[in-house]
Structure formats: C-alpha cells, structure tokens
Design an enzyme around this catalytic site. Sequence first.
Site, PDB file in Angstrom:
ATOM      1  N   ASP A 142      -5.589  -3.661  -2.522  1.00 34.31           N
ATOM      2  CA  ASP A 142      -4.615  -3.376  -1.468  1.00 34.31           C
ATOM      3  C   ASP A 142      -3.981  -4.647  -0.885  1.00 34.31           C
ATOM      4  OD1 ASP A 142      -3.256  -2.429   0.782  1.00 34.31           O
ATOM      5  OD2 ASP A 142      -4.832  -1.012   1.313  1.00 34.31           O
ATOM      6  N   SER A 169       0.836  -1.194   0.000  1.00 38.24           N
ATOM      7  CA  SER A 169       0.000   0.000   0.000  1.00 38.24           C
ATOM      8  C   SER A 169       0.880   1.257   0.000  1.00 38.24           C
ATOM      9  CB  SER A 169      -0.957  -0.050   1.199  1.00 38.24           C
ATOM     10  OG  SER A 169      -2.037   0.837   1.014  1.00 38.24           O
TER      11      SER A 169
END
Length: 324
Positions: free
Chosen positions: A165, A51
């Site tokens: 993610d 991320s």
Amino acid sequence: MTSMAHKNKHAPPGKIGLALGSGSARGWAHIGVIKAITEAGIHVDYVAGTSIGALVGAVYASGRIDSFKDVVLQLDWKKIASFLDVVFPKSGLIDGNKIAEFIRSHVGEKNIENLSLPFCAVSTDLATGNEVIIKDGDIIEAVRASISVPGIFTPVRKGDMALVDGGLVNPVPVNVVRKMGANLVIAVDLNHDIIGKKVVKKASISNSDNMALGKEIGNNFTVGNRILNALNKRVMAIDVPALTHVKQWMARDQMPNIFEVLIYSINIMETQITATRLKNDPPDLLIQPKLGHLKFLEFHRAKEAILEGYEETLSCIDLLPGKG
C-alpha cells in the site's frame, strides 16, 4: 449549492492534477469528487492515486467512471465478502486475485500508457520503504500493488521489489501529480477525521457459527460486522495447528481482533503522514469529505460516500485559483 451554479464558470488556467488519497471504503467519495469537478467544467490533465485512490483513479483515467459508479452502488456485504480470498498463512491474509478480477472487469486489460488520461499509482517497496510511482505497464498490477494493505493483502512482486500500500509513505500523492506536469493540484484527503472514532467491539464467533458459515448473522450486528465476521470465519476454517490459540482467542476475546488492530494502526499512521505531507506540500485545493465514521470494509455504503464527496467538493470548489 447546486451543480448548476458551476456549469457556466470558466475553468482555471494551466494543467490540473488530481491527487486521490487512500481511505479504504471511504474511497468511493472520489467518485463524487470527480462528478462535481466534471460538472464544474474543470478538465483534469493528470491523475495519481494511492490505494483506493489508485483504483478509482485508474477507472477514471480509463474513461469508465460513470459505469463504475453504477456498479459500486449495487455492492452489498455478501458481494464484498466474496472478494476476500483468504490464503493465510502467507505474507498477507487475502490474496487479492478476486479483487484484481473486479478491477480488470471495469478497467480492461490495458497498460497505463494507453489510458485516456496520464495516470500514476503510488505503492511502497516493503524492503526499502521507498515510495514507488508506477506510471507504465500493467494497470491491474499497479492498482493491486497500491491497495495491498500490509498484513491484509499479499504484496505484489515487481522485479526485486515487494510492493504494498502506497499509503505507508504517501497517502495523498500531491507531489506525484506535480511531477507529472500539473501546476494546479486538487487533492482529496480521506484520513483527516478517522482518529478518535469509537472502536466497536467485534462479535465473538461461536462453534455454531462455524458450523453454518452461510447463515445470516444476528440482527444485532451491522453490515460492517457481517463482512468482518465473514473474514473471521474463513480464518477460523483454516486447518493450521499454529492457529489453534489464535482461533480460541478470536472466539472469546472482546478486544478488537487482529484485523481491527492492523486497520486502526494503519489509520493512525496514515493520518499523521497525511497531515505532515499536506503541510509541507499543500495542494491548491484540498477536499476533505467527512467520512471518518465509515469502517475499513464498509464498501457497501457507496451511496453515502459518493454523496459526501460530491457535496464537499461543491462547497469548496470556488477556492481553486482562477475559478470564477
């Protein structure tokens, strides 16, 4: 403790991997961590990020971390809000193209294999739940996939996969840098103190707010509220009949709104996953900046995050095996 105390010390032996964890706006702390370990004379051989850790890691691996630091220190809430290109109703609220452009301007049009440091970005295959480690190909696509928070950003299509993610499966990718060849791992965990923080009630959005989207929000709201309010307003401006009741709810209900619900839910999940994975596969040095009070979109608080990452690293860097 000052950085000068470390400059004459010998770097530890072996190949060192840096695992940069997820954490939204708290991720600017990674810049401070990198500054501290660089000043300590520690040479990083491998970088993996999840991320926001993938974003900072990509910039670091491209050799542009210093200029990037200067850029993020100049971010304000209006600039951050300008990145939020709302495309609802799709498979995510924000398309992410503007963020991709921002990444491209600071990393360049490069493939991962051409970076100055070996780099991997961690994402999740939405269909299978598998961890996907991207170690070659377009770096912008890799980072864009890794930061795609479900429900907030649209997934990235890669072959038959829809990537989101990496924090869903591997918030702090210790195992990834080990697989890359590291025998000493420095890991940065940004999720350890985010649970239990008070949920701030959102500001309601009135009709007058919708009539003046460019107007400054009242002085009683924090900058973080302004960013979230900008996002709320863009959803309110979407002309989709199915959203009528959602808009009414957003305008009057003082419960956390849909964005906050998504974010806090993911925070809880990532905290639990991080704790379990770090227990099963502990790094040689674990750095845990104290930034749980920073909210998801508070990217304008870069100075605070960078300083905390820097100081926390200085406080524990001598614990790295072979250091000193």
